[in-house]
Scaffold this active site. Structure first.
Site, PDB file in Angstrom:
ATOM      1  N   ASP A 126       0.853  -1.181   0.000  1.00 30.73           N
ATOM      2  CA  ASP A 126       0.000   0.000   0.000  1.00 30.73           C
ATOM      3  C   ASP A 126       0.897   1.242   0.000  1.00 30.73           C
ATOM      4  O   ASP A 126       1.360   1.688   1.043  1.00 30.73           O
ATOM      5  CB  ASP A 126      -0.928   0.016   1.215  1.00 30.73           C
ATOM      6  CG  ASP A 126      -2.026   1.051   1.078  1.00 30.73           C
ATOM      7  OD1 ASP A 126      -2.979   0.795   0.335  1.00 30.73           O
ATOM      8  OD2 ASP A 126      -1.925   2.126   1.704  1.00 30.73           O
ATOM      9  N   GLU A 128       2.359   5.064  -0.282  1.00 31.38           N
ATOM     10  CA  GLU A 128       1.995   6.458  -0.047  1.00 31.38           C
ATOM     11  C   GLU A 128       2.697   7.274  -1.124  1.00 31.38           C
ATOM     12  O   GLU A 128       3.841   6.975  -1.504  1.00 31.38           O
ATOM     13  CB  GLU A 128       2.419   6.931   1.339  1.00 31.38           C
ATOM     14  CG  GLU A 128       1.703   6.208   2.481  1.00 31.38           C
ATOM     15  CD  GLU A 128       0.190   6.324   2.419  1.00 31.38           C
ATOM     16  OE1 GLU A 128      -0.314   7.442   2.133  1.00 31.38           O
ATOM     17  OE2 GLU A 128      -0.491   5.312   2.634  1.00 31.38           O
ATOM     18  N   ALA A 129       2.006   8.286  -1.625  1.00 31.88           N
ATOM     19  CA  ALA A 129       2.531   9.065  -2.751  1.00 31.88           C
ATOM     20  C   ALA A 129       2.305  10.549  -2.513  1.00 31.88           C
ATOM     21  O   ALA A 129       1.450  10.951  -1.714  1.00 31.88           O
ATOM     22  CB  ALA A 129       1.852   8.639  -4.055  1.00 31.88           C
ATOM     23  N   ASP A 226      -2.607   1.415  -6.619  1.00 31.83           N
ATOM     24  CA  ASP A 226      -1.199   1.242  -6.252  1.00 31.83           C
ATOM     25  C   ASP A 226      -0.360   0.764  -7.425  1.00 31.83           C
ATOM     26  O   ASP A 226       0.739   1.282  -7.657  1.00 31.83           O
ATOM     27  CB  ASP A 226      -1.078   0.256  -5.078  1.00 31.83           C
ATOM     28  CG  ASP A 226      -1.657   0.834  -3.801  1.00 31.83           C
ATOM     29  OD1 ASP A 226      -0.937   1.568  -3.102  1.00 31.83           O
ATOM     30  OD2 ASP A 226      -2.831   0.574  -3.517  1.00 31.83           O
ATOM     31  N   HIS A 285      -3.213   6.198   6.894  1.00 28.63           N
ATOM     32  CA  HIS A 285      -2.409   6.780   5.816  1.00 28.63           C
ATOM     33  C   HIS A 285      -0.914   6.621   6.038  1.00 28.63           C
ATOM     34  O   HIS A 285      -0.129   7.176   5.273  1.00 28.63           O
ATOM     35  CB  HIS A 285      -2.767   8.241   5.570  1.00 28.63           C
ATOM     36  CG  HIS A 285      -4.231   8.445   5.307  1.00 28.63           C
ATOM     37  ND1 HIS A 285      -4.867   7.880   4.224  1.00 28.63           N
ATOM     38  CD2 HIS A 285      -5.181   9.115   6.003  1.00 28.63           C
ATOM     39  CE1 HIS A 285      -6.155   8.216   4.254  1.00 28.63           C
ATOM     40  NE2 HIS A 285      -6.368   8.951   5.328  1.00 28.63           N
ATOM     41  N   ASP A 290      -1.308   0.917   7.078  1.00 26.82           N
ATOM     42  CA  ASP A 290      -2.390   0.551   6.166  1.00 26.82           C
ATOM     43  C   ASP A 290      -2.193  -0.875   5.643  1.00 26.82           C
ATOM     44  O   ASP A 290      -3.140  -1.666   5.578  1.00 26.82           O
ATOM     45  CB  ASP A 290      -2.451   1.515   4.979  1.00 26.82           C
ATOM     46  CG  ASP A 290      -3.144   2.831   5.320  1.00 26.82           C
ATOM     47  OD1 ASP A 290      -3.691   2.952   6.433  1.00 26.82           O
ATOM     48  OD2 ASP A 290      -3.117   3.746   4.473  1.00 26.82           O
TER      49      ASP A 290
END
Length: 341
Positions: A126, A128-129, A226, A285, A290
């Site tokens: 998962d 994060e961006a 993702d 988040h 996550d």
């Protein structure tokens, strides 16, 4: 990034579903059998669509009885069988049906052949961006956290994890919104390695665990973003080819919706946890937290009898569904992708 992913603009993304209706028809986690319950094949010689075997009549009768049970009766029966008693009524019914189905099919398979086997491990990812509060349509999301959580499908446990932060290249300055949402600070990404270096360490981590060689495994994500968006865009930015081992994955939202017979509106991370009687653990988040909570959902689904299998894939930059009739295959051995230059 869970709910925030829902707000991402997709006009600039080449990865779109090739056939919108195909998504509705795919049953990635289960097969059709009497009373809408799924059942793996009883023996190698028996077709999945052949319900003449007496075991299916027994399963159908058990399903009908379970459908008539009250909440209290379901909890009592689950408790007697030492099964989890948490969750809403539909979840408990599915859990009990899956238990009886499994028992009946195992008994039948002992006489007629092996039951289906799938993956030894499931690797939850998962990302994060980078993000803005309104995410303009031309915004390029760059991966800033690469987490992995490894599930052993035989012991039904989380057995390992990986996490590294990633230094963005195109837009190295994080927005205040992104910092507040993810908890990832500017200092964390400034001190991190660029994506190609992190991906090399991910590949080494997978290789050390002999995934794709000694053990069969699959990637699992919470939605299609993702792989089809974040990883796809990041590989273009970093001038590397899309990694072959990540071209197929399990979209747990599809699997959850199909298995528990709920609409897609009830497949957000927080909703899935709630319906299963679970609470979020950690910081929302955070990519690693996550991933751990997504893994907990996957474990509960496996315990409830779901046969998780790859249901989405990337092909020529396009997001496609994997038909339920496709052969079950593990992800290939992980290798570092080649440069696009």
């Amino acid at each position: 990034m869970d709910e925030h992913k829902e707000n991402i603009h997709t006009e600039d993304l080449n990865a779109k579903m090739s056939n919108p209706r195909e998504d509705e028809e795919v049953k990635p986690c289960s097969r059709i059998c009497p009373d809408e319950e799924a059942a793996p094949q009883v023996s190698p010689s028996q077709s999945n669509s052949d319900f003449s075997h007496p075991v299916y009549k027994e399963i159908s009768m058990a399903n009908g009885h379970i459908n008539r049970m009250t909440m209290d009766e379901l909890r009592i029966k689950l408790s007697e069988l030492h099964l989890d008693t948490r969750g809403v009524k539909d979840v408990m019914k599915k859990r009990l049906k899956s238990h009886y189905k499994k028992q009946k099919l195992l008994q039948s398979a002992a006489e007629g052949g092996r039951t289906d086997t799938y993956y030894d491990y499931i690797c939850v990812v998962d990302f994060e961006a980078t993000c803005e509060e309104d995410n303009p349509s031309d915004f390029h999301h760059e991966i800033i956290e690469f987490p992995m959580v490894l599930i052993n499908t035989h012991t039904l446990e989380i057995v390992d994890s990986f996490q590294e932060y990633v230094k963005p290249e195109s837009n190295p300055q994080l927005s205040d919104f992104c910092v507040k949402l993810t908890g990832i600070t500017q200092k964390m990404v400034d001190e991190a390695a660029p994506f190609p270096d992190v991906l090399q360490r991910v590949v080494a981590w997978l290789q050390e665990r002999e995934l794709g060689t000694k053990y069969k495994y699959a990637i699992l994500t919470d939605g299609a973003w993702d792989m089809s968006k974040f990883l796809n865009i990041q590989c273009r930015i970093s001038r590397i080819r899309y990694p072959h081992f990540a071209k197929k994955w399990i979209n747990i939202r599809k699997s959850y919706g199909n298995f528990y017979k709920v609409p897609r509106t009830q497949t957000k991370l927080s909703t899935m946890l709630e319906k299963l009687g679970l609470q979020y653990e950690g910081r929302p988040h955070s990519g690693l937290d996550d991933s751990r909570n997504i893994a907990r959902i996957a474990l509960r689904m496996l315990q409830d009898g779901c046969q998780l299998r790859a249901n989405e894939r990337m092909h020529a930059g396009q997001l496609l569904s994997v038909p339920s009739s496709a052969p079950v295959e593990g992800a290939p051995p992980p290798y570092n992708p080649r440069s696009r230059d």
